[in-house]
Design a protein around this motif. Structure first.
Motif, short mmCIF file in Angstrom:
data_model
loop_
_atom_site.label_atom_id
_atom_site.label_comp_id
_atom_site.label_asym_id
_atom_site.label_seq_id
_atom_site.Cartn_x
_atom_site.Cartn_y
_atom_site.Cartn_z
N THR A 147 9.99 -17.71 -0.21
CA THR A 147 9.66 -17.63 -1.56
C THR A 147 9.99 -18.61 -2.53
N SER A 148 11.04 -19.15 -2.23
CA SER A 148 11.47 -20.20 -3.37
C SER A 148 10.52 -21.38 -3.15
N THR A 149 10.05 -21.66 -1.80
CA THR A 149 9.22 -22.76 -1.53
C THR A 149 7.65 -22.48 -2.39
N ILE A 201 5.99 -24.51 -5.21
CA ILE A 201 4.70 -25.29 -5.40
C ILE A 201 3.94 -24.54 -6.53
N GLY A 202 4.03 -23.27 -6.82
CA GLY A 202 3.21 -22.47 -7.83
C GLY A 202 3.62 -23.27 -9.12
N THR A 203 4.95 -23.81 -9.37
CA THR A 203 5.74 -24.33 -10.59
C THR A 203 5.14 -25.71 -10.91
N LEU A 204 4.89 -26.43 -9.54
CA LEU A 204 4.21 -27.72 -9.70
C LEU A 204 2.77 -27.87 -9.92
N ALA A 205 1.99 -26.73 -9.46
CA ALA A 205 0.55 -26.53 -9.73
C ALA A 205 0.52 -26.38 -11.14
N PHE A 206 1.24 -25.31 -11.92
CA PHE A 206 1.33 -25.03 -13.23
C PHE A 206 1.43 -26.29 -13.95
#
Length: 100
Positions: free
Chosen positions: A10-12, A16-21
């Protein structure tokens, strides 16, 4: 071999979602900055055009007025206007009548 998202922690996925955002936010900020620079450039160009046009108009008016003044200075109009009135007391008969 297929990529299986269920195998990721989940942390990965959050990373990845944080990088995309963050990438989306960076793209938005870059696009907003580009639009702001374009608007500022257009505004400055319009200001330069308006101010130089007004300056040219004022310079033209001043040059025309200067030409008019120099032309009026060179014209001899002394014959058109009577001279200053004499400081006398009037005509001779009135002086005689007043004395009598």
């Amino acid at each position: 071999m297929q990529f299986d998202l269920s195998a990721l922690d989940t942390s990965t996925l959050v990373f990845i979602g944080t990088l995309a955002f963050g990438g989306l936010l960076a793209a938005f900020v870059l696009a907003s900055g580009l639009v702001a620079l374009l608007l500022l450039g257009t505004g400055k160009l319009a200001w330069i055009l308006v101010s130089s046009t007004l300056l040219a108009v004022v310079h033209g008016i001043n040059a025309g007025w200067d030409r008019l003044v120099h032309h009026a200075k060179s014209v001899d109009v002394a014959a058109d206007f009577p001279g200053p009135p004499s400081p006398g007391t009037g005509t001779y008969p009135r002086v005689i009548l007043r004395d009598s």
